[in-house]
Write a protein that holds these residues in place. Structure first.
Motif, PDB file in Angstrom:
ATOM      1  N   GLY A  73      82.240  43.103  23.179  1.00 33.01           N
ATOM      2  CA  GLY A  73      83.081  41.959  22.842  1.00 33.01           C
ATOM      3  C   GLY A  73      84.410  41.998  23.554  1.00 33.01           C
ATOM      4  O   GLY A  73      84.502  42.398  24.711  1.00 33.01           O
ATOM      5  N   SER A  74      85.468  41.623  22.842  1.00 29.05           N
ATOM      6  CA  SER A  74      86.787  41.496  23.454  1.00 29.05           C
ATOM      7  C   SER A  74      87.380  42.859  23.767  1.00 29.05           C
ATOM      8  O   SER A  74      86.872  43.896  23.337  1.00 29.05           O
ATOM      9  CB  SER A  74      87.733  40.719  22.529  1.00 29.05           C
ATOM     10  OG  SER A  74      88.151  41.552  21.465  1.00 29.05           O
ATOM     11  N   SER A  75      88.488  42.837  24.489  1.00 24.89           N
ATOM     12  CA  SER A  75      89.110  44.087  24.927  1.00 24.89           C
ATOM     13  C   SER A  75      90.167  44.593  23.958  1.00 24.89           C
ATOM     14  O   SER A  75      90.925  45.489  24.296  1.00 24.89           O
ATOM     15  CB  SER A  75      89.746  43.881  26.311  1.00 24.89           C
ATOM     16  OG  SER A  75      90.733  42.880  26.240  1.00 24.89           O
ATOM     17  N   ARG A  76      90.227  44.047  22.752  1.00 23.66           N
ATOM     18  CA  ARG A  76      91.341  44.374  21.853  1.00 23.66           C
ATOM     19  C   ARG A  76      91.402  45.866  21.528  1.00 23.66           C
ATOM     20  O   ARG A  76      90.456  46.472  21.035  1.00 23.66           O
ATOM     21  CB  ARG A  76      91.280  43.547  20.577  1.00 23.66           C
ATOM     22  CG  ARG A  76      90.202  43.934  19.590  1.00 23.66           C
ATOM     23  CD  ARG A  76      90.117  42.965  18.434  1.00 23.66           C
ATOM     24  NE  ARG A  76      89.742  41.648  18.908  1.00 23.66           N
ATOM     25  CZ  ARG A  76      89.287  40.685  18.100  1.00 23.66           C
ATOM     26  NH1 ARG A  76      89.175  40.877  16.826  1.00 23.66           N
ATOM     27  NH2 ARG A  76      88.944  39.514  18.604  1.00 23.66           N
ATOM     28  N   GLU A  77      92.551  46.454  21.814  1.00 23.43           N
ATOM     29  CA  GLU A  77      92.767  47.868  21.521  1.00 23.43           C
ATOM     30  C   GLU A  77      92.898  48.111  20.027  1.00 23.43           C
ATOM     31  O   GLU A  77      92.677  49.214  19.532  1.00 23.43           O
ATOM     32  CB  GLU A  77      94.022  48.359  22.261  1.00 23.43           C
ATOM     33  CG  GLU A  77      94.113  49.854  22.399  1.00 23.43           C
ATOM     34  CD  GLU A  77      95.178  50.281  23.394  1.00 23.43           C
ATOM     35  OE1 GLU A  77      95.227  51.476  23.706  1.00 23.43           O
ATOM     36  OE2 GLU A  77      95.953  49.418  23.857  1.00 23.43           O
ATOM     37  N   GLY A  78      93.216  47.048  19.293  1.00 25.64           N
ATOM     38  CA  GLY A  78      93.343  47.171  17.849  1.00 25.64           C
ATOM     39  C   GLY A  78      92.075  47.663  17.178  1.00 25.64           C
ATOM     40  O   GLY A  78      92.132  48.286  16.110  1.00 25.64           O
ATOM     41  N   ALA A  79      90.914  47.408  17.787  1.00 21.32           N
ATOM     42  CA  ALA A  79      89.655  47.902  17.213  1.00 21.32           C
ATOM     43  C   ALA A  79      89.641  49.426  17.198  1.00 21.32           C
ATOM     44  O   ALA A  79      89.163  50.051  16.234  1.00 21.32           O
ATOM     45  CB  ALA A  79      88.475  47.368  18.028  1.00 21.32           C
ATOM     46  N   VAL A  80      90.186  50.028  18.256  1.00 22.03           N
ATOM     47  CA  VAL A  80      90.290  51.492  18.293  1.00 22.03           C
ATOM     48  C   VAL A  80      91.333  51.966  17.294  1.00 22.03           C
ATOM     49  O   VAL A  80      91.125  52.957  16.579  1.00 22.03           O
ATOM     50  CB  VAL A  80      90.623  51.977  19.719  1.00 22.03           C
ATOM     51  CG1 VAL A  80      90.876  53.478  19.734  1.00 22.03           C
ATOM     52  CG2 VAL A  80      89.499  51.623  20.682  1.00 22.03           C
ATOM     53  N   TYR A  81      92.463  51.256  17.214  1.00 23.10           N
ATOM     54  CA  TYR A  81      93.487  51.629  16.235  1.00 23.10           C
ATOM     55  C   TYR A  81      92.899  51.677  14.827  1.00 23.10           C
ATOM     56  O   TYR A  81      93.214  52.572  14.039  1.00 23.10           O
ATOM     57  CB  TYR A  81      94.638  50.621  16.231  1.00 23.10           C
ATOM     58  CG  TYR A  81      95.449  50.493  17.491  1.00 23.10           C
ATOM     59  CD1 TYR A  81      95.426  51.465  18.483  1.00 23.10           C
ATOM     60  CD2 TYR A  81      96.257  49.378  17.694  1.00 23.10           C
ATOM     61  CE1 TYR A  81      96.185  51.330  19.631  1.00 23.10           C
ATOM     62  CE2 TYR A  81      97.016  49.232  18.837  1.00 23.10           C
ATOM     63  CZ  TYR A  81      96.977  50.211  19.806  1.00 23.10           C
ATOM     64  OH  TYR A  81      97.732  50.061  20.935  1.00 23.10           O
ATOM     65  N   ALA A  82      92.064  50.694  14.502  1.00 25.87           N
ATOM     66  CA  ALA A  82      91.486  50.629  13.160  1.00 25.87           C
ATOM     67  C   ALA A  82      90.619  51.847  12.875  1.00 25.87           C
ATOM     68  O   ALA A  82      90.669  52.417  11.777  1.00 25.87           O
ATOM     69  CB  ALA A  82      90.677  49.344  12.995  1.00 25.87           C
ATOM     70  N   LEU A  83      89.823  52.272  13.859  1.00 26.15           N
ATOM     71  CA  LEU A  83      89.001  53.465  13.672  1.00 26.15           C
ATOM     72  C   LEU A  83      89.854  54.721  13.526  1.00 26.15           C
ATOM     73  O   LEU A  83      89.642  55.538  12.616  1.00 26.15           O
ATOM     74  CB  LEU A  83      88.027  53.625  14.843  1.00 26.15           C
ATOM     75  CG  LEU A  83      86.827  52.683  14.827  1.00 26.15           C
ATOM     76  CD1 LEU A  83      86.215  52.566  16.216  1.00 26.15           C
ATOM     77  CD2 LEU A  83      85.776  53.160  13.820  1.00 26.15           C
ATOM     78  N   VAL A  84      90.829  54.879  14.419  1.00 29.10           N
ATOM     79  CA  VAL A  84      91.695  56.062  14.373  1.00 29.10           C
ATOM     80  C   VAL A  84      92.497  56.088  13.077  1.00 29.10           C
ATOM     81  O   VAL A  84      92.572  57.117  12.398  1.00 29.10           O
ATOM     82  CB  VAL A  84      92.621  56.102  15.609  1.00 29.10           C
ATOM     83  CG1 VAL A  84      93.659  57.211  15.476  1.00 29.10           C
ATOM     84  CG2 VAL A  84      91.804  56.301  16.887  1.00 29.10           C
ATOM     85  N   ASP A  85      93.085  54.953  12.706  1.00 18.80           N
ATOM     86  CA  ASP A  85      93.866  54.886  11.479  1.00 18.80           C
ATOM     87  C   ASP A  85      92.984  55.065  10.248  1.00 18.80           C
ATOM     88  O   ASP A  85      93.459  55.471   9.188  1.00 18.80           O
ATOM     89  CB  ASP A  85      94.624  53.562  11.386  1.00 18.80           C
ATOM     90  CG  ASP A  85      95.713  53.433  12.444  1.00 18.80           C
ATOM     91  OD1 ASP A  85      95.950  54.412  13.182  1.00 18.80           O
ATOM     92  OD2 ASP A  85      96.318  52.346  12.549  1.00 18.80           O
ATOM     93  N   GLY A  86      91.686  54.761  10.395  1.00 22.32           N
ATOM     94  CA  GLY A  86      90.731  54.974   9.307  1.00 22.32           C
ATOM     95  C   GLY A  86      90.231  56.406   9.220  1.00 22.32           C
ATOM     96  O   GLY A  86      89.387  56.719   8.376  1.00 22.32           O
ATOM     97  N   GLY A  87      90.752  57.282  10.089  1.00 18.55           N
ATOM     98  CA  GLY A  87      90.422  58.707  10.007  1.00 18.55           C
ATOM     99  C   GLY A  87      89.350  59.181  10.970  1.00 18.55           C
ATOM    100  O   GLY A  87      88.999  60.357  10.976  1.00 18.55           O
TER     101      GLY A  87
END
Length: 199
Positions: A73-87
């Motif tokens: 899908g899109s290139s949004r880095e926020g998707a990675v932030y969500a995983l990292v911030d989710g532990g």
């Protein structure tokens, strides 16, 4: 960013292919600052009854074992932030969206690619033994599943170096601090008019 060397942690299985970045972090949450805790929005619209990440048996999971084409899908880095911030520190899948995998490495999230039948077998083990641990040894490039079998995985050498040493783009640049300072000094003498006045 925190170095990734060896991780032994519970893993959660997710039997869904083609998970895109909007499923990982719906676009409407991108308006929020990261300080709001992007982990709170991870898979926000997917969390129907029975969703594996809501199962207390997988509550301490730091490794996600999922299906093919993860992070498309899109290139949004926020998707990675969500995983990292989710532990999460590692995602295991048969394949990944290219931009997602690049963003993951720059944020300390390891993506491990293994053959589809192997990943399917790992998910089955984790479903049969909820809370079971997986060990990922990045220097050795091995993953040890709940059954004790060691599996080798490939990774780009530069991406591996950055993860093991905890180097993000800023830290990589600062490795050249002496050369940057030397250039600044030489340039200030050669073109003094470009140096801002300090008084």
């Amino acid at each position: 960013m925190d170095p990734f060397v060896t991780l032994t942690a519970p893993a959660v299985p997710l039997d869904i292919a083609n998970i895109d970045t909007d499923q990982l972090l719906p676009a409407r949450f991108l308006k929020k600052p990261r300080s709001a805790g992007y982990g709170n929005f991870l898979f926000h619209d997917e969390r129907k009854p029975g969703f594996p990440l809501d199962d207390p048996a997988y509550g301490r999971a730091r490794i996600l074992v999922t299906d093919r084409n993860f992070g498309c899908g899109s290139s949004r880095e926020g998707a990675v932030y969500a995983l990292v911030d989710g532990g999460f520190r590692c995602v295991v899948a048969p394949s990944f969206g290219d931009i997602f995998a690049a963003n993951a490495a720059k944020n300390g999230l390891l993506t491990v690619t293994l053959p589809e039948e192997v990943v399917t077998g790992l998910r089955r083990q984790l479903q049969e033994m909820p809370g079971a641990t997986v060990t990922v040894d990045l220097p050795a490039q091995t993953l040890i599943g709940p059954d004790g079998q060691a599996l080798s995985f490939a990774i780009d050498p530069f991406r591996k170096e950055c993860l093991v040493e905890g180097l993000d783009d800023v830290a990589l640049t600062l490795r050249h601090q002496d050369a940057i300072d030397a250039f600044d000094r030489t340039d200030a003498k050669r073109r003094p008019w470009v140096v801002p006045a300090t008084d």
